[in-house]
Design a protein around this motif. Structure first.
Motif, PDB file in Angstrom:
ATOM      1  N   ILE A 147       0.667  -1.040   0.051  1.00 53.72           N
ATOM      2  CA  ILE A 147       0.196   0.040  -0.161  1.00 53.72           C
ATOM      3  C   ILE A 147       0.867   1.072  -0.031  1.00 53.72           C
ATOM      4  O   ILE A 147       0.586   2.286  -0.701  1.00 53.72           O
ATOM      5  CB  ILE A 147      -1.061  -0.001   1.187  1.00 53.72           C
ATOM      6  CG1 ILE A 147      -1.955  -1.135   1.042  1.00 53.72           C
ATOM      7  CG2 ILE A 147      -1.573   1.228   1.292  1.00 53.72           C
ATOM      8  CD1 ILE A 147      -2.948  -1.239   2.295  1.00 53.72           C
ATOM      9  N   CYS A 148       2.047   1.086   0.760  1.00 55.15           N
ATOM     10  CA  CYS A 148       2.829   2.304   0.759  1.00 55.15           C
ATOM     11  C   CYS A 148       3.244   2.454  -0.801  1.00 55.15           C
ATOM     12  O   CYS A 148       3.722   3.653  -1.108  1.00 55.15           O
ATOM     13  CB  CYS A 148       4.113   2.088   1.784  1.00 55.15           C
ATOM     14  SG  CYS A 148       3.420   2.292   3.429  1.00 55.15           S
ATOM     15  N   VAL A 149       3.915   1.630  -1.166  1.00 52.07           N
ATOM     16  CA  VAL A 149       4.468   1.903  -2.660  1.00 52.07           C
ATOM     17  C   VAL A 149       3.656   2.357  -3.522  1.00 52.07           C
ATOM     18  O   VAL A 149       3.994   3.193  -4.419  1.00 52.07           O
ATOM     19  CB  VAL A 149       5.360   0.486  -3.057  1.00 52.07           C
ATOM     20  CG1 VAL A 149       5.864   0.354  -4.655  1.00 52.07           C
ATOM     21  CG2 VAL A 149       6.571   0.445  -2.276  1.00 52.07           C
ATOM     22  N   ASN A 150       2.406   1.560  -3.733  1.00 47.61           N
ATOM     23  CA  ASN A 150       1.580   2.041  -4.441  1.00 47.61           C
ATOM     24  C   ASN A 150       0.987   3.396  -4.465  1.00 47.61           C
ATOM     25  O   ASN A 150       0.649   4.297  -5.534  1.00 47.61           O
ATOM     26  CB  ASN A 150       0.240   1.076  -4.430  1.00 47.61           C
ATOM     27  CG  ASN A 150       0.257  -0.244  -5.056  1.00 47.61           C
ATOM     28  OD1 ASN A 150       1.353  -0.532  -5.713  1.00 47.61           O
ATOM     29  ND2 ASN A 150      -0.283  -1.233  -4.542  1.00 47.61           N
ATOM     30  N   ARG A 151       0.792   3.815  -3.019  1.00 51.25           N
ATOM     31  CA  ARG A 151       0.252   5.243  -2.655  1.00 51.25           C
ATOM     32  C   ARG A 151       1.455   6.175  -3.408  1.00 51.25           C
ATOM     33  O   ARG A 151       1.184   7.154  -3.965  1.00 51.25           O
ATOM     34  CB  ARG A 151       0.085   5.374  -1.266  1.00 51.25           C
ATOM     35  CG  ARG A 151      -0.359   6.735  -0.894  1.00 51.25           C
ATOM     36  CD  ARG A 151      -1.415   7.535  -1.571  1.00 51.25           C
ATOM     37  NE  ARG A 151      -2.751   6.842  -1.374  1.00 51.25           N
ATOM     38  CZ  ARG A 151      -3.784   7.422  -1.908  1.00 51.25           C
ATOM     39  NH1 ARG A 151      -3.672   8.532  -2.762  1.00 51.25           N
ATOM     40  NH2 ARG A 151      -4.783   6.615  -1.862  1.00 51.25           N
ATOM     41  N   ALA A 152       2.877   5.898  -3.130  1.00 52.21           N
ATOM     42  CA  ALA A 152       3.871   6.726  -3.205  1.00 52.21           C
ATOM     43  C   ALA A 152       3.722   6.806  -4.981  1.00 52.21           C
ATOM     44  O   ALA A 152       4.051   8.006  -5.427  1.00 52.21           O
ATOM     45  CB  ALA A 152       5.278   6.140  -3.033  1.00 52.21           C
ATOM     46  N   LEU A 153       3.507   5.964  -5.786  1.00 50.46           N
ATOM     47  CA  LEU A 153       3.527   5.986  -7.246  1.00 50.46           C
ATOM     48  C   LEU A 153       2.557   6.740  -7.527  1.00 50.46           C
ATOM     49  O   LEU A 153       2.373   7.177  -8.915  1.00 50.46           O
ATOM     50  CB  LEU A 153       3.530   4.686  -7.832  1.00 50.46           C
ATOM     51  CG  LEU A 153       4.839   3.891  -7.746  1.00 50.46           C
ATOM     52  CD1 LEU A 153       4.784   2.305  -7.946  1.00 50.46           C
ATOM     53  CD2 LEU A 153       6.089   4.416  -8.599  1.00 50.46           C
ATOM     54  N   LYS A 154       1.413   6.995  -6.779  1.00 51.77           N
ATOM     55  CA  LYS A 154       0.201   7.628  -7.247  1.00 51.77           C
ATOM     56  C   LYS A 154       0.339   9.249  -7.029  1.00 51.77           C
ATOM     57  O   LYS A 154       0.109  10.096  -7.727  1.00 51.77           O
ATOM     58  CB  LYS A 154      -0.924   7.046  -6.439  1.00 51.77           C
ATOM     59  CG  LYS A 154      -1.672   6.021  -6.735  1.00 51.77           C
ATOM     60  CD  LYS A 154      -2.772   5.693  -6.295  1.00 51.77           C
ATOM     61  CE  LYS A 154      -3.402   4.581  -6.623  1.00 51.77           C
ATOM     62  NZ  LYS A 154      -4.953   4.362  -5.945  1.00 51.77           N
ATOM     63  N   LEU A 155       1.441   9.458  -5.783  1.00 50.87           N
ATOM     64  CA  LEU A 155       1.429  10.826  -5.377  1.00 50.87           C
ATOM     65  C   LEU A 155       2.687  11.575  -6.184  1.00 50.87           C
ATOM     66  O   LEU A 155       2.538  12.763  -6.331  1.00 50.87           O
ATOM     67  CB  LEU A 155       1.888  10.669  -4.000  1.00 50.87           C
ATOM     68  CG  LEU A 155       0.851  10.465  -3.106  1.00 50.87           C
ATOM     69  CD1 LEU A 155       1.357  10.498  -1.533  1.00 50.87           C
ATOM     70  CD2 LEU A 155      -0.205  11.866  -3.070  1.00 50.87           C
ATOM     71  N   ALA A 156       3.588  10.733  -6.716  1.00 50.49           N
ATOM     72  CA  ALA A 156       4.666  11.418  -7.450  1.00 50.49           C
ATOM     73  C   ALA A 156       5.206  10.522  -8.656  1.00 50.49           C
ATOM     74  O   ALA A 156       5.056   9.261  -8.678  1.00 50.49           O
ATOM     75  CB  ALA A 156       6.233  11.445  -6.367  1.00 50.49           C
ATOM     76  N   PRO A 157       5.926  11.219  -9.550  1.00 55.82           N
ATOM     77  CA  PRO A 157       6.363  10.424 -10.724  1.00 55.82           C
ATOM     78  C   PRO A 157       7.318   9.243 -10.110  1.00 55.82           C
ATOM     79  O   PRO A 157       8.178   9.346  -9.381  1.00 55.82           O
ATOM     80  CB  PRO A 157       7.239  11.606 -11.398  1.00 55.82           C
ATOM     81  CG  PRO A 157       6.787  12.972 -11.048  1.00 55.82           C
ATOM     82  CD  PRO A 157       6.247  12.806  -9.503  1.00 55.82           C
ATOM     83  N   ALA A 158       7.515   8.278 -10.995  1.00 54.12           N
ATOM     84  CA  ALA A 158       8.073   7.122 -10.775  1.00 54.12           C
ATOM     85  C   ALA A 158       9.555   7.350 -10.869  1.00 54.12           C
ATOM     86  O   ALA A 158      10.230   6.736  -9.942  1.00 54.12           O
ATOM     87  CB  ALA A 158       7.798   6.074 -11.873  1.00 54.12           C
ATOM     88  N   SER A 159       9.943   8.047 -11.514  1.00 56.39           N
ATOM     89  CA  SER A 159      11.311   8.603 -11.776  1.00 56.39           C
ATOM     90  C   SER A 159      11.923   9.147 -10.506  1.00 56.39           C
ATOM     91  O   SER A 159      13.108   9.315 -10.360  1.00 56.39           O
ATOM     92  CB  SER A 159      11.829   9.302 -12.837  1.00 56.39           C
ATOM     93  OG  SER A 159      11.057  10.566 -13.011  1.00 56.39           O
TER      94      SER A 159
END
Length: 305
Positions: A232-244
């Motif tokens: 959930i942390c990683v998925n939310r991080a990728l929603k909030l900010a660009p993958a790079s």
């Protein structure tokens, strides 16, 4: 758009990026805990058994949220891409733990720390994200730190190593697809991934099944709970900010690998490992500070519409 509105928009975007970085760091820490626990378990139990019992515990933990948000499962965007994401996630998890049966955890982690390179290279093509030369330089320096710390062994051309490398590539594409599907609710993303590992684990677990002890069942349950939090942390991080932006923080894995190696497996870090970790942390901090600076500059130079 008025100046106050533009300032507010840029401030919100910067805050989202910083929150994404923080969540990625937390997710990497939780994944590192789960990886160490998983390697400990696969020394006694089959990989399929780990996948199945881990997924069972995760789905039980998620069940109240699944019931509460059940309507979201009937409004899934881009179902074909969702299915590809689940397949990649399942293969990646299986590849990681299968590789740890034959290779040290640090060696497997080496391959997975190549993910920021793959993601950054692909994010410009797939996600149309701009990656400047400074960030590229920091990422390459960080990967250099990984090589200093872990010094890949002569087993780099073995089948277990190829399995780990395949898992790393699958994980990289998985992260990019997660970014593309960022409108999908977190609970749908997490549940679909655990359903995938549940099915694969159920198919694999009859081969080499070992009846778990009560203590091992507790550890399997803990592995499931840890994986839910991390995912959930990683998925939310990728929603909030660009993958790079957020993916390079996976380099912090090496820090936790050293610490778990000392605490759990009795490994003593070599000077090269400490030096490599310092390089990795420095590269990650540079990217973090660079993001903050860019956010401030955008707010200062963009005129009102």
């Amino acid at each position: 758009m008025s100046l106050p509105s533009k300032i507010s928009t840029h401030a919100d975007e910067r805050s989202a990026r910083l929150a994404g970085i923080g969540l990625m760091l937390l997710g990497v820490f939780m994944f590192s805990c789960g990886d160490a626990l998983g390697k400990y378990l696969v020394s006694t139990y089959a990989v399929g058994q780990l996948l199945w019992l881990r997924a069972c515990a995760a789905l039980v933990l998620l069940s109240p949220l699944i019931w509460r948000q059940r309507e979201a499962f009937f409004r899934i965007e881009r179902p074909t891409l969702q299915a590809i994401r689940v397949l990649l996630s399942t293969l990646e998890v299986a590849a990681f733990f299968l590789a740890t049966v034959y290779l040290p955890l640090a060696d497997v982690t080496t391959y997975y720390l190549a993910c920021p390179i793959f993601v950054t290279a692909l994010s410009g093509l797939v996600l149309r994200e701009r990656v400047g030369w400074r960030r590229w330089s920091a990422i390459l320096i960080g990967f250099g730190g990984v090589l200093i710390a872990l010094r890949p062994s002569a087993q780099t051309i073995s089948w277990p190593a190829m399995i780990a490398l395949g898992g790393s590539l699958s994980f990289s594409v998985l992260l990019l697809i997660t970014r593309l599907l960022r409108a999908t609710p977190d609970i749908v993303m997490a549940t679909s991934q655990f359903v995938g590992t549940f099915v694969m684990g159920a198919l694999m677990s009859p081969f080499g099944w070992v009846t778990p002890s009560p203590r091992s069942l507790v550890l399997f349950a803990a592995a499931g709970c840890i994986s839910v939090t991390a995912l959930i942390c990683v998925n939310r991080a990728l929603k909030l900010a660009p993958a790079s932006v957020v993916v390079p923080y996976q380099y912090s894995m090496i820090v936790w690998a050293v610490m778990f190696g000392i605490a759990v497996f009795g490994d003593k870090p070599k000077p090269a490992t400490i030096l490599g970790a310092a390089v990795i942390i420095g590269a990650g901090l540079y990217i973090f500070l660079r993001e903050r600076k860019l956010g401030r500059e955008e707010m200062a130079v963009n005129p009102p519409a």
